[in-house]
Motif scaffolding. Structure first.
Motif, short mmCIF file in Angstrom:
data_model
loop_
_atom_site.label_atom_id
_atom_site.label_comp_id
_atom_site.label_asym_id
_atom_site.label_seq_id
_atom_site.Cartn_x
_atom_site.Cartn_y
_atom_site.Cartn_z
N GLU A 66 -2.54 -45.40 -99.56
CA GLU A 66 -1.40 -45.28 -98.62
C GLU A 66 -1.91 -44.94 -97.21
OE1 GLU A 66 0.99 -42.36 -100.60
OE2 GLU A 66 1.45 -43.73 -102.25
N ALA A 67 -2.92 -44.07 -97.13
CA ALA A 67 -3.49 -43.71 -95.83
C ALA A 67 -4.15 -44.92 -95.17
CB ALA A 67 -4.49 -42.57 -95.99
N LEU A 68 -4.78 -45.77 -95.97
CA LEU A 68 -5.38 -47.01 -95.46
C LEU A 68 -4.32 -47.94 -94.89
CD1 LEU A 68 -8.08 -48.17 -98.07
CD2 LEU A 68 -8.46 -47.78 -95.64
N VAL A 69 -3.27 -48.13 -95.66
CA VAL A 69 -2.19 -49.04 -95.25
C VAL A 69 -1.53 -48.53 -93.97
CG1 VAL A 69 0.07 -49.97 -95.89
CG2 VAL A 69 -1.79 -49.96 -97.57
N ARG A 70 -1.37 -47.20 -93.85
CA ARG A 70 -0.72 -46.63 -92.66
C ARG A 70 -1.68 -46.56 -91.47
NH1 ARG A 70 1.51 -42.75 -96.53
NH2 ARG A 70 -0.15 -41.30 -95.92
N GLY A 71 -2.94 -46.89 -91.68
CA GLY A 71 -3.91 -46.86 -90.58
C GLY A 71 -4.42 -45.48 -90.25
N GLU A 72 -4.22 -44.51 -91.15
CA GLU A 72 -4.69 -43.15 -90.90
C GLU A 72 -6.19 -43.02 -91.15
OE1 GLU A 72 -2.21 -40.83 -93.45
OE2 GLU A 72 -0.38 -41.41 -92.40
N VAL A 73 -6.74 -43.91 -91.97
CA VAL A 73 -8.19 -43.98 -92.18
C VAL A 73 -8.59 -45.45 -92.09
CG1 VAL A 73 -8.28 -41.90 -93.62
CG2 VAL A 73 -7.98 -44.12 -94.72
N ASP A 74 -9.87 -45.69 -91.81
CA ASP A 74 -10.36 -47.06 -91.65
C ASP A 74 -10.87 -47.65 -92.96
OD1 ASP A 74 -10.07 -47.27 -88.70
OD2 ASP A 74 -11.50 -45.61 -88.73
N PHE A 75 -11.47 -46.79 -93.77
CA PHE A 75 -11.91 -47.26 -95.10
C PHE A 75 -11.93 -46.07 -96.04
CE2 PHE A 75 -15.75 -45.96 -92.95
CZ PHE A 75 -16.72 -45.66 -93.90
N ALA A 76 -12.02 -46.36 -97.33
CA ALA A 76 -11.97 -45.29 -98.33
C ALA A 76 -13.03 -45.55 -99.39
CB ALA A 76 -10.59 -45.23 -98.98
N VAL A 77 -13.51 -44.47 -99.98
CA VAL A 77 -14.48 -44.56 -101.08
C VAL A 77 -13.82 -44.01 -102.33
CG1 VAL A 77 -16.72 -43.76 -101.95
CG2 VAL A 77 -16.47 -44.39 -99.55
N HIS A 78 -13.86 -44.80 -103.40
CA HIS A 78 -13.29 -44.38 -104.68
C HIS A 78 -14.38 -44.45 -105.76
CE1 HIS A 78 -9.35 -45.49 -102.90
NE2 HIS A 78 -9.86 -46.67 -102.66
N SER A 79 -14.21 -43.67 -106.83
CA SER A 79 -14.94 -43.96 -108.06
C SER A 79 -14.27 -45.20 -108.65
CB SER A 79 -14.83 -42.79 -109.05
OG SER A 79 -15.57 -41.69 -108.57
N LEU A 80 -15.04 -46.25 -108.87
CA LEU A 80 -14.43 -47.53 -109.25
C LEU A 80 -13.60 -47.42 -110.52
CD1 LEU A 80 -14.42 -50.58 -108.34
CD2 LEU A 80 -16.08 -50.94 -110.13
N LYS A 81 -14.01 -46.55 -111.44
CA LYS A 81 -13.27 -46.46 -112.70
C LYS A 81 -11.87 -45.90 -112.51
CE LYS A 81 -15.37 -42.05 -114.18
NZ LYS A 81 -14.22 -41.17 -114.16
#
Length: 319
Positions: A66-81
């Motif tokens: 949601e933060a990505l879509v709103r433009g609050e962050v440029d990219f995100a890192v997740h644990s893929l699982k």
């Protein structure tokens, strides 16, 4: 004029901060731009319920997305699982870096391995997948163990062993490696004993689909073999119509003839959490050169597993 810092969205846990920090450093080197971590609390971080009860799928990633879509962050890192298998149109999976060790590990009292655990040993894990396979292995080797549902960060989980509340806990090797704690592992569990979660050990770097220049820069961190493997694993999970809290294990690995990689093998398992029933199958095919080929490998194995009764084993939830 100095370009503004890229904002990397991350969960607040010690592990998430560590793995995001490692990615941030690589992105700094690639782009020459500063990267700042933006800490975001997800529902999975604040809920005290067991993952299987809150659904598991997406609980650690929804707030970041949601933060990505709103433009609050440029990219995100997740644990893929932790990623749901469906990819939102407005976001792109820009990179899947080279995978860490995908195995599960045991941290047990007195330095015990899994085979050395005493009868009735209490083994903590929040994962129905781990419960199913650990209980199945114990049954087949004449052992009796009690799997205990637990939540919490790595410190909390290992603390149950140190305080004597549990005989052992099972965690992902990759997470311990990223925070420098593999020295506490008492047993690395073979993937022949416990297949990992689809995508385990891999990271996902996501950005907005409209930010083509950033997506292209992040793509430099992509490892094509890791991406092919996790795409096949997640395709299996999706075709089984199972979420990331379902008792599904999968691992795609590359089979080499000398130095030449010839084939990809995909193994999958589904089981009841008490370990009484497991459906475990594998398939082998050419190393996928496209996402479509990798997905086909996963779907093919899912069809075989469903034909063997896998669907009836996935409705179970850990209580």
């Amino acid at each position: 004029m100095t370009e503004r810092a890229l904002r990397l969205g991350t969960r607040r846990s010690k592990l998430a901060m560590a793995q995001s920090g490692q990615v941030a450093e690589k992105v700094r080197q690639l782009t020459g731009r500063p990267v700042e971590l933006v800490e975001i609390t997800t529902y999975g971080d604040i809920s005290r319920e067991h993952l299987a009860q809150i659904g598991g799928t997406g609980v650690f990633v929804a707030a970041l997305r949601e933060a990505l879509v709103r433009g609050e962050v440029d990219f995100a890192v997740h644990s893929l699982k932790d990623l749901p298998t469906a990819q939102p149109e407005e976001l792109v999976l820009a990179a899947v870096p080279e995978r860490e060790d995908p195995r599960d590990v045991l941290i047990a009292r007195d330095g015990l391995t899994f085979a050395e655990l005493p009868d009735g040993a209490r083994v903590g894990t929040g994962s129905p997948r781990r419960m199913a396979q650990l209980n199945a292995y114990a049954r087949s080797h004449g052992m009796t163990i009690q799997t205990v549902p637990i939540r919490g960060n790595i410190d909390t989980r290992i603390g149950y062993v140190h305080k004597g509340e549990l005989d052992a806990v099972v965690l992902a090797a990759a997470g311990l490696s990223r925070i420098g704690r593999t020295g506490e592992v008492t047993d690395f569990l073979s993937v022949d004993t416990v297949l990992p979660a689809p995508g385990q050990g891999a990271l996902a770097i996501e950005c907005a689909a409209h930010n083509a220049s950033l997506a292209a820069a992040l793509a430099e961190l992509d490892d094509p073999y890791t991406r092919a493997a996790v795409t096949a694993e997640r395709s299996l999970l999706a075709a089984l119509e199972a979420g990331c809290s379902a008792p599904v294990g999968a691992l795609a690995d590359l089979l080499a003839d000398g130095q030449i990689v010839k084939e990809m093998r995909l193994r999958g398992v589904v089981g009841t959490t008490d370990g009484s029933t497991l459906v475990q199958l594998s398939t082998t095919g050419p190393v996928p050169e496209t996402e479509t080929q990798a997905m086909a490998l996963g779907r093919e194995l899912a069809v075989e597993m469903l034909a063997k009764g896998a669907a009836g084993l996935m409705g179970e939830r850990a209580l």
